[in-house]
Design a protein around this motif. Structure first.
Motif, PDB file in Angstrom:
ATOM      1  N   SER A   1       0.832  -1.217   0.000  1.00 14.31           N
ATOM      2  CA  SER A   1       0.000   0.000   0.000  1.00 14.31           C
ATOM      3  C   SER A   1       0.864   1.264   0.000  1.00 14.31           C
ATOM      4  CB  SER A   1      -0.989  -0.003   1.167  1.00 14.31           C
ATOM      5  OG  SER A   1      -0.300   0.128   2.382  1.00 14.31           O
TER       6      SER A   1
ATOM      7  N   ASP B   1       0.983   3.800  -3.262  1.00 17.34           N
ATOM      8  CA  ASP B   1       0.642   5.210  -3.100  1.00 17.34           C
ATOM      9  C   ASP B   1       1.790   6.106  -3.599  1.00 17.34           C
ATOM     10  OD1 ASP B   1      -1.496   6.956  -2.045  1.00 17.34           O
ATOM     11  OD2 ASP B   1       0.102   7.707  -0.761  1.00 17.34           O
ATOM     12  N   ASP B   2       3.029   5.713  -3.267  1.00 20.97           N
ATOM     13  CA  ASP B   2       4.202   6.491  -3.705  1.00 20.97           C
ATOM     14  C   ASP B   2       4.326   6.502  -5.227  1.00 20.97           C
ATOM     15  OD1 ASP B   2       4.897   7.168  -1.158  1.00 20.97           O
ATOM     16  OD2 ASP B   2       6.540   5.734  -0.958  1.00 20.97           O
TER      17      ASP B   2
ATOM     18  N   ARG C   1       1.809   5.849  -7.457  1.00 20.31           N
ATOM     19  CA  ARG C   1       0.639   6.537  -8.049  1.00 20.31           C
ATOM     20  C   ARG C   1       0.793   8.046  -8.042  1.00 20.31           C
ATOM     21  NH1 ARG C   1      -4.323   3.547  -5.239  1.00 20.31           N
ATOM     22  NH2 ARG C   1      -4.232   1.634  -6.418  1.00 20.31           N
ATOM     23  N   HIS C   2       1.396   8.560  -6.967  1.00 20.72           N
ATOM     24  CA  HIS C   2       1.534  10.015  -6.858  1.00 20.72           C
ATOM     25  C   HIS C   2       2.918  10.491  -7.299  1.00 20.72           C
ATOM     26  CE1 HIS C   2      -1.923   9.163  -4.208  1.00 20.72           C
ATOM     27  NE2 HIS C   2      -2.367  10.290  -4.737  1.00 20.72           N
TER      28      HIS C   2
ATOM     29  N   GLU D   1      -8.285  15.809  -6.128  1.00 13.16           N
ATOM     30  CA  GLU D   1      -8.940  14.683  -5.443  1.00 13.16           C
ATOM     31  C   GLU D   1     -10.456  14.817  -5.526  1.00 13.16           C
ATOM     32  OE1 GLU D   1      -9.845  11.311  -3.764  1.00 13.16           O
ATOM     33  OE2 GLU D   1      -7.820  11.825  -4.445  1.00 13.16           O
TER      34      GLU D   1
ATOM     35  N   ASP E   1      -6.213   3.923 -11.281  1.00  9.40           N
ATOM     36  CA  ASP E   1      -5.254   3.449 -10.277  1.00  9.40           C
ATOM     37  C   ASP E   1      -3.996   2.863 -10.893  1.00  9.40           C
ATOM     38  OD1 ASP E   1      -6.877   4.295  -8.297  1.00  9.40           O
ATOM     39  OD2 ASP E   1      -7.630   2.319  -7.728  1.00  9.40           O
TER      40      ASP E   1
END
Length: 217
Positions: free
Chosen positions: A18, A22-23, A25-26, A133, A160
């Motif tokens: 996770s 997240d790292d 994806r962003h 967002e 995603d």
């Protein structure tokens, strides 16, 4: 563990997955970066085993690749992949808007208008960092209304599986925000009128404009 707990705590591999997801994806870990299991394990305070498991999952997601002598590397997606991503989003989210025009309820519409009003207020006060967002929620909510069986899930997986650097968001470009909010207004008006053609057309144009912005920056 007490029986009242709804689900078991996240496993170490799940935790590592996770955080890395997240790292990536962003774009905190940009494309082309080597991911070394030992370094990741030290950073996250776990052993190498759950890191390896997480890396295998990320490979399955096509977010990292393994090369001989290099180990795991974050996939670097070029302009062609970018064009494909926005093209796919335009089709899926456009279809979601088309279907939503026939199914939307007054309560759905009120919820979307509330989200839009919150975005307009943030834009007016220069809080551009909040818009990306909220826009994601606005788009996915429309697709969920139009295609609750399959389409919502597809729209999420498309978004995603493609890292969008926060700084590349169209919502951070002050000159673009007005046009983007106007597109959202147009989509809302079309949904309220039950105009499936207009809802789809405006949504497709809106998503494609975001893609053009990314490609040329």
């Amino acid at each position: 563990m007490s029986t009242s707990e709804p689900r078991p705590p996240m496993s170490k591999a799940e935790y590592v997955y996770s955080v890395l997801l997240d790292d990536i994806r962003h774009s905190r870990i940009p494309g082309g970066t080597a991911l070394r299991a030992g370094e990741v394990a030290r950073r996250l305070g776990v052993s190498v085993t759950p890191v390896r498991e997480a890396l295998r999952r990320l490979e399955k997601d096509q977010l990292i690749s393994y090369e001989a002598h290099h180990g795991a590397t974050v996939v670097d997606l070029g302009d062609e992949a970018l064009a494909e991503y926005y093209g796919l989003r335009a089709v899926v989210e456009g279809l979601g808007a088309r279907l939503a025009a026939a199914r939307i309820t007054p309560a759905d519409l009120a919820g979307l208008r509330e989200l839009h009003a919150s975005m307009a207020d943030d834009a007016e006060h220069g809080r551009y960092d909040r818009l990306g967002e909220q826009s994601r929620r606005f788009h996915l909510r429309i697709v969920d209304i139009g295609g609750p069986a399959f389409l919502g899930g597809h729209a999420r997986s498309v978004r995603d599986n493609f890292p969008v650097p926060a700084e590349a968001s169209l919502w951070l470009a002050e000159t673009q925000v007005k046009a983007q909010l106007e597109a959202h207004e147009g989509i809302l008006a079309a949904l309220e009128a039950g105009d499936a053609d207009a809802a789809e057309r405006i949504m497709i144009g809106h998503v494609r404009r975001a893609g053009d912005h990314r490609t040329h920056h």
